[in-house]
Design a protein around this motif. Structure first.
Motif, PDB file in Angstrom:
ATOM      1  N   PHE A   1      11.267   9.431  -3.355  1.00 29.16           N
ATOM      2  CA  PHE A   1      10.157   9.762  -2.338  1.00 29.16           C
ATOM      3  C   PHE A   1       9.541   8.364  -1.976  1.00 29.16           C
ATOM      4  O   PHE A   1       9.210   7.554  -2.963  1.00 29.16           O
ATOM      5  CB  PHE A   1       9.023  10.783  -2.446  1.00 29.16           C
ATOM      6  CG  PHE A   1       9.582  12.187  -2.816  1.00 29.16           C
ATOM      7  CD1 PHE A   1       9.812  12.963  -1.718  1.00 29.16           C
ATOM      8  CD2 PHE A   1      10.013  12.503  -4.065  1.00 29.16           C
ATOM      9  CE1 PHE A   1      10.310  14.329  -1.799  1.00 29.16           C
ATOM     10  CE2 PHE A   1      10.566  13.774  -4.100  1.00 29.16           C
ATOM     11  CZ  PHE A   1      10.789  14.708  -3.082  1.00 29.16           C
ATOM     12  N   TYR A   2       9.078   8.369  -0.861  1.00 27.57           N
ATOM     13  CA  TYR A   2       8.267   6.994  -0.265  1.00 27.57           C
ATOM     14  C   TYR A   2       6.749   7.736  -0.148  1.00 27.57           C
ATOM     15  O   TYR A   2       6.804   8.654   0.765  1.00 27.57           O
ATOM     16  CB  TYR A   2       8.923   6.771   1.110  1.00 27.57           C
ATOM     17  CG  TYR A   2       8.255   5.424   1.587  1.00 27.57           C
ATOM     18  CD1 TYR A   2       8.283   4.273   1.148  1.00 27.57           C
ATOM     19  CD2 TYR A   2       7.233   5.680   2.518  1.00 27.57           C
ATOM     20  CE1 TYR A   2       7.419   3.119   1.729  1.00 27.57           C
ATOM     21  CE2 TYR A   2       6.531   4.800   2.991  1.00 27.57           C
ATOM     22  CZ  TYR A   2       6.784   3.338   2.595  1.00 27.57           C
ATOM     23  OH  TYR A   2       6.075   2.267   3.142  1.00 27.57           O
TER      24      TYR A   2
ATOM     25  N   ARG B   1       5.564   1.065  -7.666  1.00 28.58           N
ATOM     26  CA  ARG B   1       6.248   0.411  -6.625  1.00 28.58           C
ATOM     27  C   ARG B   1       7.698   0.754  -6.349  1.00 28.58           C
ATOM     28  O   ARG B   1       8.444   0.484  -5.173  1.00 28.58           O
ATOM     29  CB  ARG B   1       6.319  -1.080  -6.653  1.00 28.58           C
ATOM     30  CG  ARG B   1       6.911  -2.146  -5.915  1.00 28.58           C
ATOM     31  CD  ARG B   1       7.128  -3.723  -6.350  1.00 28.58           C
ATOM     32  NE  ARG B   1       7.810  -4.384  -5.627  1.00 28.58           N
ATOM     33  CZ  ARG B   1       9.156  -4.890  -5.804  1.00 28.58           C
ATOM     34  NH1 ARG B   1       9.391  -4.183  -7.193  1.00 28.58           N
ATOM     35  NH2 ARG B   1       9.838  -5.548  -5.193  1.00 28.58           N
ATOM     36  N   GLU B   2       8.270   1.020  -7.461  1.00 26.93           N
ATOM     37  CA  GLU B   2       9.858   0.883  -7.386  1.00 26.93           C
ATOM     38  C   GLU B   2      10.339   1.870  -8.353  1.00 26.93           C
ATOM     39  O   GLU B   2       9.746   2.442  -9.415  1.00 26.93           O
ATOM     40  CB  GLU B   2      10.488  -0.632  -7.894  1.00 26.93           C
ATOM     41  CG  GLU B   2      10.406  -0.549  -9.358  1.00 26.93           C
ATOM     42  CD  GLU B   2      10.063  -2.112  -9.858  1.00 26.93           C
ATOM     43  OE1 GLU B   2       9.633  -2.943  -8.799  1.00 26.93           O
ATOM     44  OE2 GLU B   2      10.156  -2.248 -10.976  1.00 26.93           O
ATOM     45  N   VAL B   3      11.849   2.282  -8.249  1.00 29.34           N
ATOM     46  CA  VAL B   3      12.508   3.161  -9.165  1.00 29.34           C
ATOM     47  C   VAL B   3      13.797   2.287  -9.250  1.00 29.34           C
ATOM     48  O   VAL B   3      14.235   1.833  -8.280  1.00 29.34           O
ATOM     49  CB  VAL B   3      12.660   4.643  -8.815  1.00 29.34           C
ATOM     50  CG1 VAL B   3      11.320   5.478  -8.483  1.00 29.34           C
ATOM     51  CG2 VAL B   3      13.339   4.638  -7.525  1.00 29.34           C
TER      52      VAL B   3
ATOM     53  N   THR C   1       0.827  -1.206  -0.040  1.00 28.79           N
ATOM     54  CA  THR C   1       0.052   0.101   0.065  1.00 28.79           C
ATOM     55  C   THR C   1       0.823   1.198  -0.085  1.00 28.79           C
ATOM     56  O   THR C   1       0.348   2.347   0.327  1.00 28.79           O
ATOM     57  CB  THR C   1      -1.028  -0.069   1.323  1.00 28.79           C
ATOM     58  OG1 THR C   1      -0.021  -0.019   2.414  1.00 28.79           O
ATOM     59  CG2 THR C   1      -2.126  -1.057   1.294  1.00 28.79           C
ATOM     60  N   ALA C   2       2.207   1.082  -0.416  1.00 30.96           N
ATOM     61  CA  ALA C   2       3.054   2.105  -0.440  1.00 30.96           C
ATOM     62  C   ALA C   2       3.829   2.269  -2.076  1.00 30.96           C
ATOM     63  O   ALA C   2       3.704   1.380  -2.546  1.00 30.96           O
ATOM     64  CB  ALA C   2       4.232   1.978   0.804  1.00 30.96           C
ATOM     65  N   SER C   3       4.289   3.335  -1.967  1.00 28.84           N
ATOM     66  CA  SER C   3       5.052   3.566  -3.376  1.00 28.84           C
ATOM     67  C   SER C   3       6.346   4.329  -3.090  1.00 28.84           C
ATOM     68  O   SER C   3       6.582   4.933  -2.067  1.00 28.84           O
ATOM     69  CB  SER C   3       4.277   4.565  -4.317  1.00 28.84           C
ATOM     70  OG  SER C   3       3.023   3.859  -4.849  1.00 28.84           O
ATOM     71  N   VAL C   4       7.322   3.840  -4.020  1.00 27.28           N
ATOM     72  CA  VAL C   4       8.738   4.845  -4.005  1.00 27.28           C
ATOM     73  C   VAL C   4       8.574   5.409  -5.565  1.00 27.28           C
ATOM     74  O   VAL C   4       8.134   4.572  -6.620  1.00 27.28           O
ATOM     75  CB  VAL C   4       9.841   3.741  -3.745  1.00 27.28           C
ATOM     76  CG1 VAL C   4      11.037   4.209  -4.333  1.00 27.28           C
ATOM     77  CG2 VAL C   4       9.941   3.508  -2.507  1.00 27.28           C
ATOM     78  N   PHE C   5       8.701   6.549  -5.716  1.00 26.96           N
ATOM     79  CA  PHE C   5       8.769   7.329  -6.855  1.00 26.96           C
ATOM     80  C   PHE C   5       9.490   8.627  -6.884  1.00 26.96           C
ATOM     81  O   PHE C   5      10.060   8.823  -5.820  1.00 26.96           O
ATOM     82  CB  PHE C   5       7.114   7.963  -6.967  1.00 26.96           C
ATOM     83  CG  PHE C   5       6.559   8.974  -6.062  1.00 26.96           C
ATOM     84  CD1 PHE C   5       6.323   8.267  -4.883  1.00 26.96           C
ATOM     85  CD2 PHE C   5       6.761  10.120  -6.456  1.00 26.96           C
ATOM     86  CE1 PHE C   5       5.651   9.539  -3.952  1.00 26.96           C
ATOM     87  CE2 PHE C   5       6.492  11.242  -5.578  1.00 26.96           C
ATOM     88  CZ  PHE C   5       5.869  10.648  -4.174  1.00 26.96           C
ATOM     89  N   ILE C   6       9.855   9.054  -8.095  1.00 28.45           N
ATOM     90  CA  ILE C   6      10.823   9.975  -8.347  1.00 28.45           C
ATOM     91  C   ILE C   6       9.946  11.240  -8.938  1.00 28.45           C
ATOM     92  O   ILE C   6       9.301  11.154  -9.769  1.00 28.45           O
ATOM     93  CB  ILE C   6      11.862   9.570  -9.270  1.00 28.45           C
ATOM     94  CG1 ILE C   6      13.049   8.771  -8.703  1.00 28.45           C
ATOM     95  CG2 ILE C   6      12.530  10.607  -9.824  1.00 28.45           C
ATOM     96  CD1 ILE C   6      13.946   8.262  -9.508  1.00 28.45           C
TER      97      ILE C   6
END
Lengths: 111, 111, 111
Positions: free
Chosen positions: B92-93, B72-74, B19-24
């Protein structure tokens, strides 16, 4: 790709700018028009004042949204020295703001 | 990054929770508020009973949707021992549920 | 994964078809039904004539949109010979068109 001499590995292709995307999809111009219209519906440019980001003097908050839907990057397998694509996979650069010259990063790892 | 001694390679950064993301994107607080509001419009939390997933006793189905939009990921290139970022790129998270302590995975490959 | 003998590395898993996704989320059937309904809301199949892409004789423009939201690929860390997953992470293949047999590419790099 052949110039890199990597036979087995990954290539990372990413937009270096945060209002742009690199994505893989069909090389069909109607589809790309559909994407534009669809993204405008999901993240409309107007009203510009509807986004806090635009209080910074920019008017491109919507472009930062559109880029999240279309993605920043793709990672493609390299097999026997070639991009290991499915039959219709092509890499595209999507620009949602358009103010500045944009660059794409291509990085290959493998052996 | 310098501690890893990898000079040329890739770093993968991903949320370990679904339920979380890592994004740029941009390090601008107004934009991050815009994202929250926008994601709530695309995948509203309410009505909680509108999602089948919430029949399991959870109420976070919307967070699973939001995470798909933000990703989900970078994967970021490492060049000459540094993250090979465009001018405004920051990682960012994004947490869309918030019930549990969350972890991020960082994995580097290269040489 | 153990068969690959890679102890530390990355695995790339991607859809080879452009109306499909590979994504990581929860193995909960209600959630997957929620995804279907939600994607249909964000990128409706009907009216088919509302998409230019469908003038090519296809009727799957919406599937190309859905795939962008859910993503083409995942990159997962391999640590000590195993997929380095968070507690609920599972890999799924999402098919949004369904006309053809589909393939997934799995590529591992590391040592």
């Amino acid at each position: 790709m052949r110039a890199s001499q990597v036979r087995e590995g990954f290539v990372l292709v990413n937009a270096m700018h945060i209002t742009a995307s690199v994505f893989i999809n069909d090389n069909e111009s109607g589809l790309h028009q559909d994407y534009e219209k669809w993204l405008e519906k999901l993240a409309p440019h107007e009203p510009v004042a509807g986004y806090r980001h635009n209080q910074t003097g920019e008017d491109n908050a919507d472009a930062h949204m559109k880029r999240q839907i279309m993605g920043r990057e793709v990672v493609v397998a390299i097999t026997e020295g070639r991009l290991d694509f499915g039959p219709w996979e092509r890499i595209f650069y999507g620009e949602f703001d358009g103010r500045r010259r944009k660059r794409v990063l291509v990085k290959i790892i493998g052996e």
